[in-house]
Design an enzyme around this catalytic site. Structure first.
Site, PDB file in Angstrom:
ATOM      1  N   GLU A   1       1.837  35.750 -61.566  1.00 50.96           N
ATOM      2  CA  GLU A   1       1.529  35.097 -60.299  1.00 50.96           C
ATOM      3  C   GLU A   1       2.696  34.301 -59.750  1.00 50.96           C
ATOM      4  O   GLU A   1       3.590  33.871 -60.481  1.00 50.96           O
ATOM      5  CB  GLU A   1       0.303  34.212 -60.446  1.00 50.96           C
ATOM      6  CG  GLU A   1       0.490  33.076 -61.420  1.00 50.96           C
ATOM      7  CD  GLU A   1      -0.820  32.352 -61.665  1.00 50.96           C
ATOM      8  OE1 GLU A   1      -1.684  32.937 -62.335  1.00 50.96           O
ATOM      9  OE2 GLU A   1      -0.960  31.226 -61.203  1.00 50.96           O
TER      10      GLU A   1
ATOM     11  N   CYS B   1       7.119  28.997 -56.283  1.00 44.55           N
ATOM     12  CA  CYS B   1       7.027  28.769 -57.726  1.00 44.55           C
ATOM     13  C   CYS B   1       7.016  30.136 -58.405  1.00 44.55           C
ATOM     14  O   CYS B   1       6.116  30.940 -58.162  1.00 44.55           O
ATOM     15  CB  CYS B   1       5.739  27.995 -58.003  1.00 44.55           C
ATOM     16  SG  CYS B   1       5.460  27.697 -59.760  1.00 44.55           S
TER      17      CYS B   1
ATOM     18  N   CYS C   1       3.054  32.914 -72.403  1.00 45.42           N
ATOM     19  CA  CYS C   1       4.030  31.935 -72.886  1.00 45.42           C
ATOM     20  C   CYS C   1       3.740  31.626 -74.351  1.00 45.42           C
ATOM     21  O   CYS C   1       2.597  31.365 -74.718  1.00 45.42           O
ATOM     22  CB  CYS C   1       3.958  30.655 -72.060  1.00 45.42           C
ATOM     23  SG  CYS C   1       5.189  29.433 -72.550  1.00 45.42           S
TER      24      CYS C   1
ATOM     25  N   CYS D   1       1.348  25.170 -75.141  1.00 44.71           N
ATOM     26  CA  CYS D   1       0.938  23.773 -74.955  1.00 44.71           C
ATOM     27  C   CYS D   1      -0.582  23.727 -74.832  1.00 44.71           C
ATOM     28  O   CYS D   1      -1.196  24.612 -74.244  1.00 44.71           O
ATOM     29  CB  CYS D   1       1.588  23.195 -73.707  1.00 44.71           C
ATOM     30  SG  CYS D   1       3.390  23.251 -73.796  1.00 44.71           S
TER      31      CYS D   1
ATOM     32  N   CYS E   1      -2.408  23.973 -71.213  1.00 45.12           N
ATOM     33  CA  CYS E   1      -1.895  24.891 -70.188  1.00 45.12           C
ATOM     34  C   CYS E   1      -2.596  26.249 -70.223  1.00 45.12           C
ATOM     35  O   CYS E   1      -2.798  26.827 -71.285  1.00 45.12           O
ATOM     36  CB  CYS E   1      -0.404  25.062 -70.394  1.00 45.12           C
ATOM     37  SG  CYS E   1       0.343  26.314 -69.338  1.00 45.12           S
TER      38      CYS E   1
ATOM     39  N   CYS F   1      -0.257  26.656 -61.918  1.00 46.61           N
ATOM     40  CA  CYS F   1       0.340  27.904 -62.378  1.00 46.61           C
ATOM     41  C   CYS F   1      -0.382  28.453 -63.603  1.00 46.61           C
ATOM     42  O   CYS F   1      -0.725  27.730 -64.506  1.00 46.61           O
ATOM     43  CB  CYS F   1       1.809  27.687 -62.671  1.00 46.61           C
ATOM     44  SG  CYS F   1       2.700  27.327 -61.171  1.00 46.61           S
TER      45      CYS F   1
END
Ligand code: SAH
Ligand code: SF4
Length: 355
Positions: free
Chosen positions: A91, A104, A111, A115, A118, A339
């Protein structure tokens, strides 16, 4: 699968054409068509000879991303979901500010930093994006702006989408050189910000690059115990390693650094933590500021957004201690603009459909 033409820096394209017997000026022509006239097919480059067009068509793709979803928010924010050639989805978000149009971008599919707060970290990284796929996100947004015919251009970039940019360092650097180039989109380095969860080694590398791009550090906690709890990367790069890397960066570049701090209710938002943060940053307060970010709730996480009063008390404490600080204004909250959120919803939908 052909690679994206947008992944080549100007020098790389020049060399590629020279090696195949084409004149040097062809690279300038091709870049002009790509970035200034913004055509969507090689065949439209009508001052480039047929042989050269054929060669480009045989070796490169001009569109490797396809738009799956485009959501426009009431505040003008536009969120794009793109499908890559291998079927993965990513995205990209366009945010509109009084100072310009900011995009962005995503740098990885998923990822691995993971974290705890997130949405992107919920889905393991399946691969890095190529430089071409990162540039194409910008080009797609620019094409969408071109269609509106308001002469608007992408003026700012934040590398804050899905992924850890410093875990895809070389492609990220090529991306920066391509969008920054005078011959291309010419987006000023000072208008570009890269955000990292704190990979100390790459912070040293980044400090040594000859670029004026801004750096933001996702700090989110003022001590190791708390930071490790919410960001497991803090085990590999605890504050004792991260802060010296930041000091090196500041000394080398003399550029202001941003510290991002997500406000998680009753987790990291007490006045005590604000005091600790002010201490941690005391010696760099002239070259830094703190960005307090209201948490965007993610379905599968139990965190909650801090109360307004806690955010204000935190802010006041930092200010009283001489730390520059802003509370981030939110864009596009009605369209999952945090995000990773649109993508994670979409991936879940696809997974459920497959069950
Ligand atoms: N991986 C990089 C860049 C992408 S994340 C990094 O972590 O810095 C960009 C920013 O969004 C980071 O500061 C991240 O901590 C923050 N973020 C992630 N999830 C969020 C959420 N649910 N609400 C608000 N901010 C979030
Ligand atoms: Fe990755 Fe950044 Fe999300 Fe952490 S906050 S999981 S580093 S994208």
């Amino acid at each position: 699968m052909k690679e994206s033409i947008y992944g080549l820096t100007f020098d790389q394209l020049t060399e590629w054409l020279l090696e195949r017997g084409h004149k040097k000026f062809r690279a300038s022509q091709v870049w002009d068509w790509l970035y200034k006239k913004r055509v969507k097919e090689f065949s439209q480059m009508n001052n480039v000879n047929k042989d050269c067009i054929k060669l480009l068509e045989e070796n490169f793709a001009i569109q490797t991303l396809t738009q799956e979803i485009k959501q426009e928010s009431s505040d003008g924010t536009i969120k794009f979901l793109f499908k890559l050639q291998d079927g993965n989805v990513i995205e990209t978000v366009l945010m509109r500010f009084h100072y310009g149009q900011s995009v962005c971008v995503t740098t990885q599919v998923g990822c691995n930093i993971g974290c705890s707060f997130c949405a992107s970290g919920l889905l393991k990284k399946s691969r890095d994006l190529t430089s071409g796929e990162i540039v194409e996100q910008i080009m797609n947004v620019q094409h969408a702006l071109d269609e509106k015919a308001n002469e608007e251009r992408v003026s700012h970039i934040v590398i804050m989408g899905i992924g850890e940019p410093f875990d895809n360092y070389d492609n990220m650097m090529d991306f920066l050189r391509i969008v920054n180039s005078q011959k291309g989109l010419c987006i000023g380095a000072r208008h570009i910000t890269v955000s990292t969860s704190g990979l100390a080694k790459q912070i040293y590398d980044f400090a040594n690059e000859d670029l004026q791009v801004n750096l933001a550090i996702s700090l989110h906690a003022p001590n190791d115990e708390l930071r490790t709890k919410i960001m497991k990367i803090n085990k590999a790069y605890p504050l004792g390693k991260l802060m010296p890397a930041i000091d090196y960066y500041l000394e080398k570049t003399n550029r202001r650094i941003t510290f991002e701090y997500i406000m998680l209710r009753d987790v990291n938002d007490h006045v005590e933590e604000a005091k600790q943060l002010a201490n941690l940053l005391a010696d760099k307060r002239h070259l830094s500021y703190v960005n307090l970010i209201p948490y965007n709730p993610v379905d599968d996480h139990s965190y909650q957004r801090s109360e307004k009063e806690s955010i204000l008390a935190f802010y006041d404490t930092l200010k009283k201690n001489g730390i520059n600080c802003v509370i981030r204004h939110e864009n596009g909250t009605d369209i999952d603009a945090a995000c990773g959120q649109l993508r994670s919803k979409q991936v879940k939908k696809l997974e459920n459909a497959g069950k």
